[in-house]
Design a protein around this motif. Structure first.
Motif, PDB file in Angstrom:
ATOM      1  N   MET A  62       0.851  -1.178   0.000  1.00  0.00           N
ATOM      2  CA  MET A  62       0.000   0.000   0.000  1.00  0.00           C
ATOM      3  C   MET A  62       0.894   1.237   0.000  1.00  0.00           C
ATOM      4  O   MET A  62       1.559   1.511   0.992  1.00  0.00           O
ATOM      5  CB  MET A  62      -0.880  -0.022   1.258  1.00  0.00           C
ATOM      6  N   ALA A  63       0.943   1.930  -1.069  1.00  0.00           N
ATOM      7  CA  ALA A  63       1.803   3.104  -1.180  1.00  0.00           C
ATOM      8  C   ALA A  63       0.963   4.355  -0.966  1.00  0.00           C
ATOM      9  O   ALA A  63       0.303   4.831  -1.863  1.00  0.00           O
ATOM     10  CB  ALA A  63       2.484   3.138  -2.535  1.00  0.00           C
ATOM     11  N   ASN A  64       0.993   4.882   0.230  1.00  0.00           N
ATOM     12  CA  ASN A  64       0.253   6.097   0.553  1.00  0.00           C
ATOM     13  C   ASN A  64       1.229   7.247   0.644  1.00  0.00           C
ATOM     14  O   ASN A  64       2.232   7.164   1.327  1.00  0.00           O
ATOM     15  CB  ASN A  64      -0.470   5.958   1.900  1.00  0.00           C
ATOM     16  N   LYS A  65       0.916   8.321  -0.035  1.00  0.00           N
ATOM     17  CA  LYS A  65       1.782   9.489  -0.022  1.00  0.00           C
ATOM     18  C   LYS A  65       1.147  10.563   0.853  1.00  0.00           C
ATOM     19  O   LYS A  65      -0.008  10.888   0.718  1.00  0.00           O
ATOM     20  CB  LYS A  65       1.976  10.049  -1.434  1.00  0.00           C
ATOM     21  N   ALA A  66       1.938  11.094   1.742  1.00  0.00           N
ATOM     22  CA  ALA A  66       1.489  12.214   2.562  1.00  0.00           C
ATOM     23  C   ALA A  66       2.514  13.319   2.407  1.00  0.00           C
ATOM     24  O   ALA A  66       3.595  13.093   1.884  1.00  0.00           O
ATOM     25  CB  ALA A  66       1.367  11.814   4.028  1.00  0.00           C
ATOM     26  N   PHE A 113      -1.639   4.523  10.052  1.00  0.00           N
ATOM     27  CA  PHE A 113      -2.470   5.701  10.316  1.00  0.00           C
ATOM     28  C   PHE A 113      -3.550   5.843   9.237  1.00  0.00           C
ATOM     29  O   PHE A 113      -4.739   6.004   9.546  1.00  0.00           O
ATOM     30  CB  PHE A 113      -1.575   6.945  10.369  1.00  0.00           C
ATOM     31  N   VAL A 114      -3.159   5.770   7.978  1.00  0.00           N
ATOM     32  CA  VAL A 114      -4.108   5.918   6.875  1.00  0.00           C
ATOM     33  C   VAL A 114      -5.117   4.775   6.883  1.00  0.00           C
ATOM     34  O   VAL A 114      -6.321   4.994   6.699  1.00  0.00           O
ATOM     35  CB  VAL A 114      -3.375   6.018   5.521  1.00  0.00           C
ATOM     36  N   ASP A 115      -4.653   3.565   7.139  1.00  0.00           N
ATOM     37  CA  ASP A 115      -5.551   2.409   7.189  1.00  0.00           C
ATOM     38  C   ASP A 115      -6.594   2.582   8.294  1.00  0.00           C
ATOM     39  O   ASP A 115      -7.781   2.331   8.083  1.00  0.00           O
ATOM     40  CB  ASP A 115      -4.733   1.134   7.418  1.00  0.00           C
ATOM     41  N   GLU A 116      -6.158   3.051   9.448  1.00  0.00           N
ATOM     42  CA  GLU A 116      -7.080   3.283  10.563  1.00  0.00           C
ATOM     43  C   GLU A 116      -8.039   4.433  10.273  1.00  0.00           C
ATOM     44  O   GLU A 116      -9.199   4.385  10.677  1.00  0.00           O
ATOM     45  CB  GLU A 116      -6.302   3.536  11.860  1.00  0.00           C
ATOM     46  N   LEU A 117      -7.555   5.462   9.593  1.00  0.00           N
ATOM     47  CA  LEU A 117      -8.446   6.559   9.199  1.00  0.00           C
ATOM     48  C   LEU A 117      -9.553   6.050   8.286  1.00  0.00           C
ATOM     49  O   LEU A 117     -10.721   6.418   8.440  1.00  0.00           O
ATOM     50  CB  LEU A 117      -7.671   7.668   8.467  1.00  0.00           C
ATOM     51  N   ARG A 118      -9.191   5.201   7.344  1.00  0.00           N
ATOM     52  CA  ARG A 118     -10.183   4.658   6.408  1.00  0.00           C
ATOM     53  C   ARG A 118     -11.176   3.755   7.126  1.00  0.00           C
ATOM     54  O   ARG A 118     -12.362   3.754   6.808  1.00  0.00           O
ATOM     55  CB  ARG A 118      -9.473   3.919   5.279  1.00  0.00           C
ATOM     56  N   PHE A 160      -8.047  13.869   6.391  1.00  0.00           N
ATOM     57  CA  PHE A 160      -7.465  13.357   5.147  1.00  0.00           C
ATOM     58  C   PHE A 160      -6.827  14.499   4.352  1.00  0.00           C
ATOM     59  O   PHE A 160      -5.702  14.364   3.856  1.00  0.00           O
ATOM     60  CB  PHE A 160      -8.526  12.650   4.298  1.00  0.00           C
ATOM     61  N   ALA A 161      -7.533  15.620   4.235  1.00  0.00           N
ATOM     62  CA  ALA A 161      -6.998  16.760   3.489  1.00  0.00           C
ATOM     63  C   ALA A 161      -5.710  17.278   4.121  1.00  0.00           C
ATOM     64  O   ALA A 161      -4.775  17.671   3.406  1.00  0.00           O
ATOM     65  CB  ALA A 161      -8.044  17.872   3.406  1.00  0.00           C
ATOM     66  N   SER A 162      -5.647  17.248   5.446  1.00  0.00           N
ATOM     67  CA  SER A 162      -4.459  17.768   6.142  1.00  0.00           C
ATOM     68  C   SER A 162      -3.205  16.944   5.865  1.00  0.00           C
ATOM     69  O   SER A 162      -2.094  17.437   6.051  1.00  0.00           O
ATOM     70  CB  SER A 162      -4.716  17.858   7.652  1.00  0.00           C
ATOM     71  N   ILE A 163      -3.384  15.708   5.408  1.00  0.00           N
ATOM     72  CA  ILE A 163      -2.221  14.877   5.054  1.00  0.00           C
ATOM     73  C   ILE A 163      -2.188  14.616   3.537  1.00  0.00           C
ATOM     74  O   ILE A 163      -1.556  13.678   3.068  1.00  0.00           O
ATOM     75  CB  ILE A 163      -2.171  13.555   5.856  1.00  0.00           C
ATOM     76  N   ASN A 164      -2.889  15.454   2.808  1.00  0.00           N
ATOM     77  CA  ASN A 164      -2.889  15.427   1.339  1.00  0.00           C
ATOM     78  C   ASN A 164      -3.391  14.121   0.748  1.00  0.00           C
ATOM     79  O   ASN A 164      -2.859  13.621  -0.242  1.00  0.00           O
ATOM     80  CB  ASN A 164      -1.493  15.752   0.788  1.00  0.00           C
ATOM     81  N   LEU A 165      -4.441  13.578   1.329  1.00  0.00           N
ATOM     82  CA  LEU A 165      -5.085  12.381   0.781  1.00  0.00           C
ATOM     83  C   LEU A 165      -6.574  12.647   0.629  1.00  0.00           C
ATOM     84  O   LEU A 165      -7.164  13.415   1.397  1.00  0.00           O
ATOM     85  CB  LEU A 165      -4.885  11.178   1.706  1.00  0.00           C
ATOM     86  N   SER A 166      -7.177  11.998  -0.343  1.00  0.00           N
ATOM     87  CA  SER A 166      -8.628  12.112  -0.470  1.00  0.00           C
ATOM     88  C   SER A 166      -9.268  11.086   0.470  1.00  0.00           C
ATOM     89  O   SER A 166      -8.728   9.997   0.665  1.00  0.00           O
ATOM     90  CB  SER A 166      -9.077  11.907  -1.910  1.00  0.00           C
ATOM     91  N   PRO A 167     -10.403  11.452   1.062  1.00  0.00           N
ATOM     92  CA  PRO A 167     -11.059  10.546   2.011  1.00  0.00           C
ATOM     93  C   PRO A 167     -11.609   9.320   1.295  1.00  0.00           C
ATOM     94  O   PRO A 167     -12.317   9.438   0.303  1.00  0.00           O
ATOM     95  CB  PRO A 167     -12.180  11.387   2.606  1.00  0.00           C
ATOM     96  N   ARG A 168     -11.225   8.175   1.781  1.00  0.00           N
ATOM     97  CA  ARG A 168     -11.722   6.925   1.222  1.00  0.00           C
ATOM     98  C   ARG A 168     -11.869   5.945   2.375  1.00  0.00           C
ATOM     99  O   ARG A 168     -10.939   5.752   3.155  1.00  0.00           O
ATOM    100  CB  ARG A 168     -10.731   6.404   0.190  1.00  0.00           C
ATOM    101  N   ALA A 169     -13.031   5.353   2.464  1.00  0.00           N
ATOM    102  CA  ALA A 169     -13.302   4.409   3.551  1.00  0.00           C
ATOM    103  C   ALA A 169     -12.923   3.000   3.127  1.00  0.00           C
ATOM    104  O   ALA A 169     -12.903   2.681   1.942  1.00  0.00           O
ATOM    105  CB  ALA A 169     -14.780   4.461   3.929  1.00  0.00           C
ATOM    106  N   LYS A 170     -12.610   2.176   4.120  1.00  0.00           N
ATOM    107  CA  LYS A 170     -12.481   0.736   3.895  1.00  0.00           C
ATOM    108  C   LYS A 170     -13.477   0.092   4.842  1.00  0.00           C
ATOM    109  O   LYS A 170     -13.731   0.598   5.936  1.00  0.00           O
ATOM    110  CB  LYS A 170     -11.054   0.251   4.138  1.00  0.00           C
ATOM    111  N   CYS A 193      -6.011   5.826  19.335  1.00  0.00           N
ATOM    112  CA  CYS A 193      -4.832   5.389  18.573  1.00  0.00           C
ATOM    113  C   CYS A 193      -4.480   6.409  17.491  1.00  0.00           C
ATOM    114  O   CYS A 193      -3.303   6.749  17.310  1.00  0.00           O
ATOM    115  CB  CYS A 193      -5.077   4.026  17.949  1.00  0.00           C
ATOM    116  N   LEU A 194      -5.490   6.896  16.779  1.00  0.00           N
ATOM    117  CA  LEU A 194      -5.242   7.854  15.703  1.00  0.00           C
ATOM    118  C   LEU A 194      -4.608   9.141  16.227  1.00  0.00           C
ATOM    119  O   LEU A 194      -3.701   9.693  15.589  1.00  0.00           O
ATOM    120  CB  LEU A 194      -6.541   8.156  14.951  1.00  0.00           C
ATOM    121  N   VAL A 195      -5.069   9.632  17.367  1.00  0.00           N
ATOM    122  CA  VAL A 195      -4.477  10.835  17.958  1.00  0.00           C
ATOM    123  C   VAL A 195      -3.003  10.576  18.273  1.00  0.00           C
ATOM    124  O   VAL A 195      -2.134  11.406  17.980  1.00  0.00           O
ATOM    125  CB  VAL A 195      -5.252  11.273  19.227  1.00  0.00           C
TER     126      VAL A 195
END
Length: 171
Positions: free
Chosen positions: A1-5, A20-25, A72-82, A128-130
């Motif tokens: 999983m290549a996530n760019k921030a 972090f990104v996985d948990e956000l989703r 999501f925007a604050s880390i330059n990613l579009s919001p996407r749920a899993k 955890c996310l915090v």
């Protein structure tokens, strides 16, 4: 999983980024699923206080989703749920409760228990996310996530209060 921030390679604790990104989703999915569950639970609640609490948390959950989009925007990613299998299971359990209990007071107590299980899942997730956001110096994300964490804790306390004043009392 290549996530760019933003500045991914330069951020402290960059090894936590994918988690972090996985948990956000996951939590974005959980919040969206919870909207449906809260609508159902509100419709089945007997106590006006409990109905109101569910309705208020519904509106708050909509805000949580919007806040997650900002994270999501604050880390330059579009919001996407899993798909959040945990919340899905918790809500399936809530449905079983609704089917299994007919006594109004018992149903309300059971609905509170089901809702608190979901709240505790969210509290653990946001906690955890915090932590991850702070460790990676994502201050805006940490602040937004902490605001939601505090609201989830407040909701849990409110549900406990309703339980002790209305549902879990002797007749």
């Amino acid at each position: 999983m290549a996530n760019k921030a933003k500045n991914n390679s330069n951020m402290p604790n960059a090894h936590l980024h994918e988690l972090f990104v996985d948990e956000l989703r996951d939590v974005l999915s959980a919040e969206k699923l919870l909207l449906k569950g809260l609508k159902t639970m509100s419709g089945k609640a007997n106590s006006e206080g409990l109905k109101t609490a569910f309705e208020e948390h519904y509106a708050q959950t909509e805000q949580h989703i919007e806040r997650l989009k900002k994270v999501f925007a604050s880390i330059n990613l579009s919001p996407r749920a899993k798909k959040c299998k945990a919340m899905e299971s918790l809500l399936e359990e809530a449905e079983e409760i609704i089917e299994n209990f007919e006594d109004a007071q018992v149903l309300d107590a059971a609905l509170i228990a089901a809702a608190q299980k979901a709240e505790h899942y969210e509290i653990a997730s946001y906690g955890c996310l915090v932590t991850y956001a702070n460790l990676m110096d994502h201050q805006e994300a940490a602040d937004l996530l902490n605001q939601t964490l505090e609201e989830e804790k407040d909701t849990d306390a409110k549900l406990t209060e309703i339980a002790m004043e209305e549902a879990n009392v002797t007749q």
